[in-house]
Design a protein around this motif. Structure first.
Motif, PDB file in Angstrom:
ATOM      1  N   HIS A  21       0.836  -1.207   0.000  1.00  0.00           N
ATOM      2  CA  HIS A  21       0.000   0.000   0.000  1.00  0.00           C
ATOM      3  C   HIS A  21       0.872   1.259   0.000  1.00  0.00           C
ATOM      4  CE1 HIS A  21      -2.562  -3.167   1.690  1.00  0.00           C
ATOM      5  NE2 HIS A  21      -3.580  -2.512   1.186  1.00  0.00           N
ATOM      6  N   HIS A  25       1.448   2.120  -5.115  1.00  0.00           N
ATOM      7  CA  HIS A  25       0.038   1.705  -5.182  1.00  0.00           C
ATOM      8  C   HIS A  25      -0.850   2.935  -5.423  1.00  0.00           C
ATOM      9  CE1 HIS A  25      -3.885   0.099  -4.105  1.00  0.00           C
ATOM     10  NE2 HIS A  25      -3.948   0.851  -3.016  1.00  0.00           N
ATOM     11  N   HIS A  56      -6.600   7.679  -0.083  1.00  0.00           N
ATOM     12  CA  HIS A  56      -7.538   6.625   0.304  1.00  0.00           C
ATOM     13  C   HIS A  56      -6.994   5.615   1.309  1.00  0.00           C
ATOM     14  CE1 HIS A  56      -5.662   3.960  -2.742  1.00  0.00           C
ATOM     15  NE2 HIS A  56      -6.208   2.980  -2.054  1.00  0.00           N
ATOM     16  N   ASP A  57      -5.686   5.485   1.419  1.00  0.00           N
ATOM     17  CA  ASP A  57      -5.154   4.517   2.382  1.00  0.00           C
ATOM     18  C   ASP A  57      -4.583   5.183   3.634  1.00  0.00           C
ATOM     19  OD1 ASP A  57      -5.832   2.035   1.366  1.00  0.00           O
ATOM     20  OD2 ASP A  57      -4.132   1.948   0.008  1.00  0.00           O
ATOM     21  N   ASP A 121      -9.160   1.059  -7.193  1.00  0.00           N
ATOM     22  CA  ASP A 121      -8.418   0.369  -6.133  1.00  0.00           C
ATOM     23  C   ASP A 121      -8.485  -1.145  -6.342  1.00  0.00           C
ATOM     24  OD1 ASP A 121      -6.883   0.361  -3.788  1.00  0.00           O
ATOM     25  OD2 ASP A 121      -8.635   0.367  -2.464  1.00  0.00           O
TER      26      ASP A 121
HETATM   27 NI    NI Z   1      -5.679   0.997  -1.861  1.00  0.00          NI
END
Ligand code: NI
Ligand code: ADP
Length: 217
Positions: A21, A25, A56-57, A121
């Motif tokens: 991640h 990514h 988003h992570d 994703d």
């Molecule tokens: Ni992700």
């Protein structure tokens, strides 16, 4: 155009990640979003999609042991870098509801912007890159490649899954299911191609290790 300060924030937040991640990514997910957006014939707020893709992570509880703190930190950061309160609320809502884990018990309602990010994703979990990330993740967690005792009862199978999550098992518990969960037509088509490639990989894998195809290894 996403603010450079936001990009630098994400790079710093994910710089320690060893589970697939990391920044690479994020770059792929952003690129996937752009490709999906280019082919989507609908009105979408692209700034929301792209900014959400970048961050988003940043509050995932698999990556951070203090996700609530990370959420507050991220909100402040976005507000201090030109986003309105409404935009921040929308982005946080999207990233909290789009993950596979957030959708395990019931499917979360997602805006079109959230659907594009979710597809982007998911595409990064599929195909050649998906295979690479799966084994990379398993290595970081110390999980086995596959379970060697393939003859098990259904009961043993469930117990095994709980106790130890092999990389091959991850294809069955998640990756091969994603194609049918895609939101956009373009995403679904690409997911199909990547899934066919993963199936071919699995078939060669079983052949090389001398085991029959099974979701129990
Ligand atoms: Ni992700
Ligand atoms: P999401 O953010 O959608 O909940 P995850 O963060 O759980 O998805 O998964 C992202 C990627 O990490 C997966 O696509 C896979 O490559 C890898 N991964 C996650 N869990 C496992 C696992 N148990 N075994 C192997 N790989 C995993």
């Amino acid at each position: 155009m996403t603010n450079q300060t936001i990009i630098d924030y994400v790079k710093a937040e994910l710089s320690q990640d060893k589970t697939g991640h990391a920044w690479d990514h994020i770059e792929r997910v952003v690129a996937n979003c752009r490709q999906l957006l280019a082919k989507l014939n609908k009105v979408v707020d692209e700034e929301i999609v792209i900014t959400a893709a970048y961050v988003h992570d940043c509050l995932d509880d698999k990556l951070f042991n203090n996700p609530e703190e990370k959420e507050v930190q991220l909100k402040h950061h976005l507000l201090n870098n030109g986003l309105s309160t409404d935009q921040v609320v929308t982005i946080i809502d999207i990233i909290k509801n789009q993950s596979f884990s957030a959708n395990l018990t019931s499917r979360q309602a997602l805006s079109l912007e959230g659907q594009v990010l979710q597809d982007a994703d998911r595409l990064d979990a599929l195909g050649a890159i998906g295979i690479a990330r799966t084994f990379y993740y398993a290595g970081a967690k110390g999980n086995p490649l596959y379970n060697q005792s393939s003859v098990r009862t259904q009961l043993d199978k469930a117990a095994y899954r709980q106790a130890e999550n092999s990389s091959i098992n991850h294809f069955y518990e998640k990756l091969l299911k994603l194609e049918n969960l895609m939101n956009t037509e373009v995403g679904k088509n690409e997911a199909h191609k990547r899934t066919v490639f993963m199936q071919e990989f699995l078939s060669n894998f079983y052949q090389e290790i001398g085991q029959a195809p099974s979701d129990n290894i």
